[in-house]
Design an enzyme around this catalytic site. Structure first.
Site, PDB file in Angstrom:
ATOM      1  CD  GLU A 237      -2.850   1.447   2.272  1.00 51.90           C
ATOM      2  OE1 GLU A 237      -2.988   0.560   3.129  1.00 51.90           O
ATOM      3  OE2 GLU A 237      -3.577   2.476   2.225  1.00 51.90           O
ATOM      4  CG  ASN A 292      -4.945   5.110   0.582  1.00 46.75           C
ATOM      5  OD1 ASN A 292      -5.831   4.398   1.041  1.00 46.75           O
ATOM      6  ND2 ASN A 292      -3.661   4.963   0.906  1.00 46.75           N
ATOM      7  CD  GLU A 324      -5.842   0.491   0.030  1.00 48.27           C
ATOM      8  OE1 GLU A 324      -6.087   1.195   1.017  1.00 48.27           O
ATOM      9  OE2 GLU A 324      -5.041  -0.460   0.062  1.00 48.27           O
ATOM     10  CG  ASP A 354      -8.914   1.925   2.822  1.00 52.88           C
ATOM     11  OD1 ASP A 354      -8.628   1.009   3.610  1.00 52.88           O
ATOM     12  OD2 ASP A 354      -8.187   2.916   2.648  1.00 52.88           O
ATOM     13  CD  GLU A 411      -7.037  -1.130   6.494  1.00 52.43           C
ATOM     14  OE1 GLU A 411      -6.512  -0.409   5.656  1.00 52.43           O
ATOM     15  OE2 GLU A 411      -7.937  -0.742   7.252  1.00 52.43           O
TER      16      GLU A 411
HETATM   17  P1  C2E Z   1      -5.369   3.889   5.653  1.00 49.84           P
HETATM   18  O1  C2E Z   1      -5.601   3.903   4.190  1.00 49.84           O
HETATM   19  O2  C2E Z   1      -6.312   3.088   6.474  1.00 49.84           O
HETATM   20  O3  C2E Z   1      -3.859   3.436   5.833  1.00 49.84           O
HETATM   21  C1  C2E Z   1      -3.443   2.542   6.788  1.00 49.84           C
HETATM   22  C2  C2E Z   1      -2.925   3.258   7.985  1.00 49.84           C
HETATM   23  O4  C2E Z   1      -2.737   2.316   9.033  1.00 49.84           O
HETATM   24  C3  C2E Z   1      -1.550   3.868   7.743  1.00 49.84           C
HETATM   25  O5  C2E Z   1      -1.501   5.069   8.488  1.00 49.84           O
HETATM   26  C4  C2E Z   1      -0.618   2.853   8.357  1.00 49.84           C
HETATM   27  O6  C2E Z   1       0.600   3.408   8.793  1.00 49.84           O
HETATM   28  C5  C2E Z   1      -1.434   2.367   9.523  1.00 49.84           C
HETATM   29  N1  C2E Z   1      -1.045   1.031   9.913  1.00 49.84           N
HETATM   30  C6  C2E Z   1      -0.639   0.034   9.113  1.00 49.84           C
HETATM   31  N2  C2E Z   1      -0.394  -1.084   9.811  1.00 49.84           N
HETATM   32  C7  C2E Z   1      -0.664  -0.798  11.099  1.00 49.84           C
HETATM   33  C8  C2E Z   1      -0.610  -1.574  12.303  1.00 49.84           C
HETATM   34  O7  C2E Z   1      -0.255  -2.746  12.326  1.00 49.84           O
HETATM   35  N3  C2E Z   1      -0.975  -0.945  13.453  1.00 49.84           N
HETATM   36  C9  C2E Z   1      -1.355   0.344  13.460  1.00 49.84           C
HETATM   37  N4  C2E Z   1      -1.672   0.896  14.635  1.00 49.84           N
HETATM   38  N5  C2E Z   1      -1.424   1.113  12.339  1.00 49.84           N
HETATM   39  C10 C2E Z   1      -1.074   0.527  11.169  1.00 49.84           C
HETATM   40  P2  C2E Z   1      -0.968   6.372   7.809  1.00 49.84           P
HETATM   41  O8  C2E Z   1       0.118   6.053   6.859  1.00 49.84           O
HETATM   42  O9  C2E Z   1      -0.725   7.319   8.916  1.00 49.84           O
HETATM   43  O10 C2E Z   1      -2.187   6.848   6.945  1.00 49.84           O
HETATM   44  C11 C2E Z   1      -3.345   7.277   7.547  1.00 49.84           C
HETATM   45  C12 C2E Z   1      -4.412   7.517   6.532  1.00 49.84           C
HETATM   46  O11 C2E Z   1      -4.085   8.613   5.669  1.00 49.84           O
HETATM   47  C13 C2E Z   1      -4.610   6.357   5.584  1.00 49.84           C
HETATM   48  O12 C2E Z   1      -5.363   5.392   6.234  1.00 49.84           O
HETATM   49  C14 C2E Z   1      -5.340   7.024   4.442  1.00 49.84           C
HETATM   50  O13 C2E Z   1      -6.708   7.170   4.764  1.00 49.84           O
HETATM   51  C15 C2E Z   1      -4.713   8.398   4.423  1.00 49.84           C
HETATM   52  N6  C2E Z   1      -3.713   8.456   3.345  1.00 49.84           N
HETATM   53  C16 C2E Z   1      -2.424   8.105   3.369  1.00 49.84           C
HETATM   54  N7  C2E Z   1      -1.852   8.311   2.155  1.00 49.84           N
HETATM   55  C17 C2E Z   1      -2.821   8.788   1.343  1.00 49.84           C
HETATM   56  C18 C2E Z   1      -2.873   9.198  -0.044  1.00 49.84           C
HETATM   57  O14 C2E Z   1      -1.903   9.130  -0.801  1.00 49.84           O
HETATM   58  N8  C2E Z   1      -4.073   9.641  -0.501  1.00 49.84           N
HETATM   59  C19 C2E Z   1      -5.184   9.707   0.273  1.00 49.84           C
HETATM   60  N9  C2E Z   1      -6.302  10.156  -0.258  1.00 49.84           N
HETATM   61  N10 C2E Z   1      -5.163   9.318   1.565  1.00 49.84           N
HETATM   62  C20 C2E Z   1      -4.008   8.869   2.102  1.00 49.84           C
HETATM   63 CA    CA Z   2      -5.894   2.660   2.574  1.00 48.63          CA
HETATM   64 CA    CA Z   3      -7.555   1.467   5.724  1.00 45.66          CA
END
Ligand code: C2E
Ligand code: CA
Ligand code: CA
Length: 469
Positions: A237, A292, A324, A354, A411
Site C-alpha cells: 500500500e 488511496n 483503495e 478501504d 489491516e
Molecule cells: P489507511 O488507508 O487506512 O492506511 C493505513 C494506515 O494504518 C496507515 O496510516 C498505516 O501506517 C497504519 N497502519 C498500518 N499497519 C498498522 C498496524 O499494524 N498498526 C497500526 N496501529 N497502524 C497501522 P498512515 O500512513 O498514517 O495513513 C493514515 C491515513 O491517511 C490512511 O489510512 C489514508 O486514509 C490516508 N492516506 C495516506 N496516504 C494517502 C494518499 O496518498 N491519498 C489519500 N487520499 N489518503 C491517504
Molecule cells: Ca488505505
Molecule cells: Ca484502511
C-alpha cells in the site's frame, strides 16, 4: 503702490490658506469612506487608541468589533448594488446615532462596518453595547417600496485582554467573525486564543501544503501486503508522508483532511498516483501497488482518464494497480461514483473497499459496486483473537467476501496471534506492523529489486501547484 503690494500680499495669504484648507479637505476625505461618510476603521482605531491612552483609565477595555450584516448578500443578489449600498448607509447612520462619545462606528473591509468602544468595564457592559447595536440593525428597513430585514453578526476582540497591542485587534476580530458562520448559538463571538489561533495555524499549513510538492517535501512510503496462508509478499500500500521543512514529519491523518478542504487533494492525489506507478514500473518483481483515492478525486469525474494516461506514460501493467476507495466516497454521490468506478474497472485495474466496518458498511453497496477486495479496518483486527466482538465482525466480513467471491485483507495485523486467528477464519491477505511498517522506497528496494546493481528509482515529478511553478 502700498495698497497694491498690500492687496497682493493678502491675496497670497488667502491663496495659501485655501491651499492648506484644500489639502486638509483631501486628507480628511482620504480617511473617510465615500459611501457612508464614516471614518475608515484604521483611522478610527488610531484615534480611539490615543484617546484611550490619554485618559489613562486602564481598567477600561478597548473593544473592536467587525459587524457583518447578514441578509445583505441576498439583497444585493435580488435588488442590485444600488440598494445594497443604500442599506449600508441606512445602518451606518442608525448605528452612528446611538453611539456615545466613547463609541464610534467606522467602515470595515468589503461590506462590513466596525464598532469601537473604549468605555467597557465588564462583560455586562459589553453585552449591552452589542445588544444596542443588534436591536438597531434588526429594525426592518423600508426602501424603494420594499421591507428588508437584517441580522447582526459580530466578531469582537478586546484590548488588553485578547491582544498585547491594539493593532492586533482587527485580525483577531476577523478570526472570531468566521466562527459566527458555524456558531449555533450566539451570532456575536468574542475572540478566543485557543480556538482561533488553531485556525490560523491550519491556514498557514494549507499555504505550505500548496508548495509542498514543489519543494519536494512529499514522499511516498510503502507498506507490505502479504498472503495469510503462505506469508508471501503480494504487494504494497502506498502511503503519503509530508516532511515539512520546519514542523518535521506530518501525519497524513492531519494533512489529508486539509488537502481535501482546500481542493489540493486533486493535484496531490494525481502526483501520488503518477509517482507510485512510475516507481512500481521500474521494479524487477511485479508486485501490486495499492493507492488511496480521496472522495473528491472520484467525484471530479476525470479520474479514469487520468489513470489511463498515467498507466500509458509509466508503462505499469494495468493489473498491478489497485485503487483503495472508502465508503464515504460512495455515499456522497452514489450514481455518479458508480459510473466513475465502472469506468475504472474497464481499464483493468482492481478496486478495494478501504476501512470496511467503520462507515455505513451497506451490503447493497458491495452488491452494486464491482470491488475486488474488502479491507477490514484495523480497529477490528489488532487483538482480534481476544476480542469476541471484533472476532465476530472479522468472521462475518470474511464470510461475506467469500460469498461475493472477492478477496479479503485484514489491516493492522500486529502480532502472530492476530495472524493465526486470521488463518483460522480464512482471511486471504494481511497488512500491518507484523509484516512491516510503512517505509520509504529505500526500505523495500531489496524486496522489489533483489538482484545486485539494481536500478534505483530516483526520478521525481514536478507538479505545477503554484502559478508559474
Ligand atoms: P489507511 O488507508 O487506512 O492506511 C493505513 C494506515 O494504518 C496507515 O496510516 C498505516 O501506517 C497504519 N497502519 C498500518 N499497519 C498498522 C498496524 O499494524 N498498526 C497500526 N496501529 N497502524 C497501522 P498512515 O500512513 O498514517 O495513513 C493514515 C491515513 O491517511 C490512511 O489510512 C489514508 O486514509 C490516508 N492516506 C495516506 N496516504 C494517502 C494518499 O496518498 N491519498 C489519500 N487520499 N489518503 C491517504
Ligand atoms: Ca488505505
Ligand atoms: Ca484502511
Amino acid at each position: 503702490m502700498v495698497l497694491m503690494v498690500g492687496s497682493g500680499f493678502s491675496l497670497n495669504i488667502l491663496d495659501n490658506k485655501s491651499k492648506i484648507e484644500a489639502a486638509e479637505h483631501i486628507r480628511h476625505l482620504s480617511q473617510m469612506d465615500p459611501l457612508t461618510g464614516l471614518p475608515l476603521f484604521q483611522k478610527a482605531l488610531q484615534k480611539m487608541e490615543s484617546r484611550y491612552f490619554d485618559k489613562g483609565n486602564m481598567t477600561a477595555k478597548l473593544a473592536f468589533a467587525i459587524l457583518e450584516l447578514e441578509g445583505l448578500r441576498q439583497i444585493r443578489e435580488v435588488h442590485g448594488q444600488h440598494i445594497n449600498d443604500r442599506v449600508i448607509c441606512i445602518i451606518a447612520d442608525r448605528l452612528s446615532r446611538i453611539c456615545t462619545e466613547n463609541e464610534i462606528i467606522a467602515r470595515g473591509r468589503g461590506d462590513t462596518l466596525v464598532a469601537i468602544s473604549m468605555q467597557l468595564f465588564s462583560n455586562s457592559s459589553i453585552n449591552s453595547f452589542f445588544q444596542k447595536l443588534e436591536m438597531a440593525v434588526e429594525v426592518p428597513i423600508e426602501e424603494n417600496g420594499q421591507i428588508f430585514n437584517l441580522h447582526l453578526n459580530a466578531g469582537i476582540s478586546h484590548f488588553p485582554e485578547n491582544a498585547e497591542e491594539v493593532a492586533l485587534l482587527p485580525g483577531q476580530a476577523e478570526l472570531a467573525l468566521t466562527r459566527t458562520a458555524h456558531n449555533k448559538g450566539s451570532n456575536i463571538v468574542v475572540y478566543d486564543r485557543n480556538i482561533d489561533e488553531g485556525k490560523r495555524t491550519l491556514s498557514a499549513l494549507a499555504m505550505d501544503l500548496r508548495y509542498a510538492v514543489e519543494r519536494e517535501e512529499l514522499e511516498l512510503y510503502y507498506q507490505p501486503q502479504n498472503d495469510v496462508m503462505t506469508g508471501d509478499l503480494i504487494g504494497f500500500e502506498v502511503l503519503l508522508r509530508w516532511n515539512h521543512a520546519e514542523r518535521g514529519m506530518i501525519s497524513p491523518d492531519n494533512f489529508i483532511p486539509l488537502a481535501e478542504e482546500t481542493g489540493l487533494i486533486i493535484p496531490i492525489g494525481e502526483w501520488v498516483l503518477r509517482t507510485a506507478c512510475e516507481c512500481a514500473a521500474g521494479w524487477d518483481k511485479p508486485y501490486k501497488i495499492a493507492v488511496n483515492v480521496a472522495p473528491a478525486q472520484l467525484t471530479t469525474g476525470d479520474l479514469p482518464a487520468k489513470v489511463r494516461q498515467i498507466l500509458k506514460d509509466t508503462g505499469l501493467p494495468h493489473q498491478r494497480l489497485e485503487l483503495e476507495i472508502t465508503e464515504t466516497s460512495i455515499i456522497e454521490d452514489h450514481l455518479h461514483t458508480l459510473h466513475v468506478v465502472q469506468q475504472l474497472k474497464q481499464i483493468g485495474i482492481s478496486l478495494a473497499m478501504d476501512d470496511f466496518g467503520t462507515g455505513y458498511s451497506s451490503l447493497s453497496m458491495l452488491q452494486t459496486f464491482p470491488f475486488d477486495k474488502i479491507k477490514i479496518d484495523r480497529s477490528f483486527i489488532s487483538g482480534v483473537s481476544e476480542n469476541p466482538h471484533s472476532a465476530a465482525i472479522a468472521r462475518a466480513t470474511i464470510v461475506l467476501a467469500n460469498g461475493l467471491q472477492i478477496n479479503s485483507l485484514a489491516e493492522g495485523v500486529e502480532d502472530q496471534k492476530d495472524l493465526n486467528f486470521l488463518r483460522e477464519i480464512g482471511c486471504h491477505e494481511a497488512q500491518g506492523y507484523f509484516f512491516g511498517k510503512p517505509m520509504p522506497f529505500s526500505g523495500i528496494e531489496e524486496m522489489v529489486n533483489p538482484r545486485e546493481n539494481a536500478v534505483t528509482f530516483n526520478k521525481k515529478y514536478k507538479l505545477a501547484l503554484v502559478p508559474g511553478g
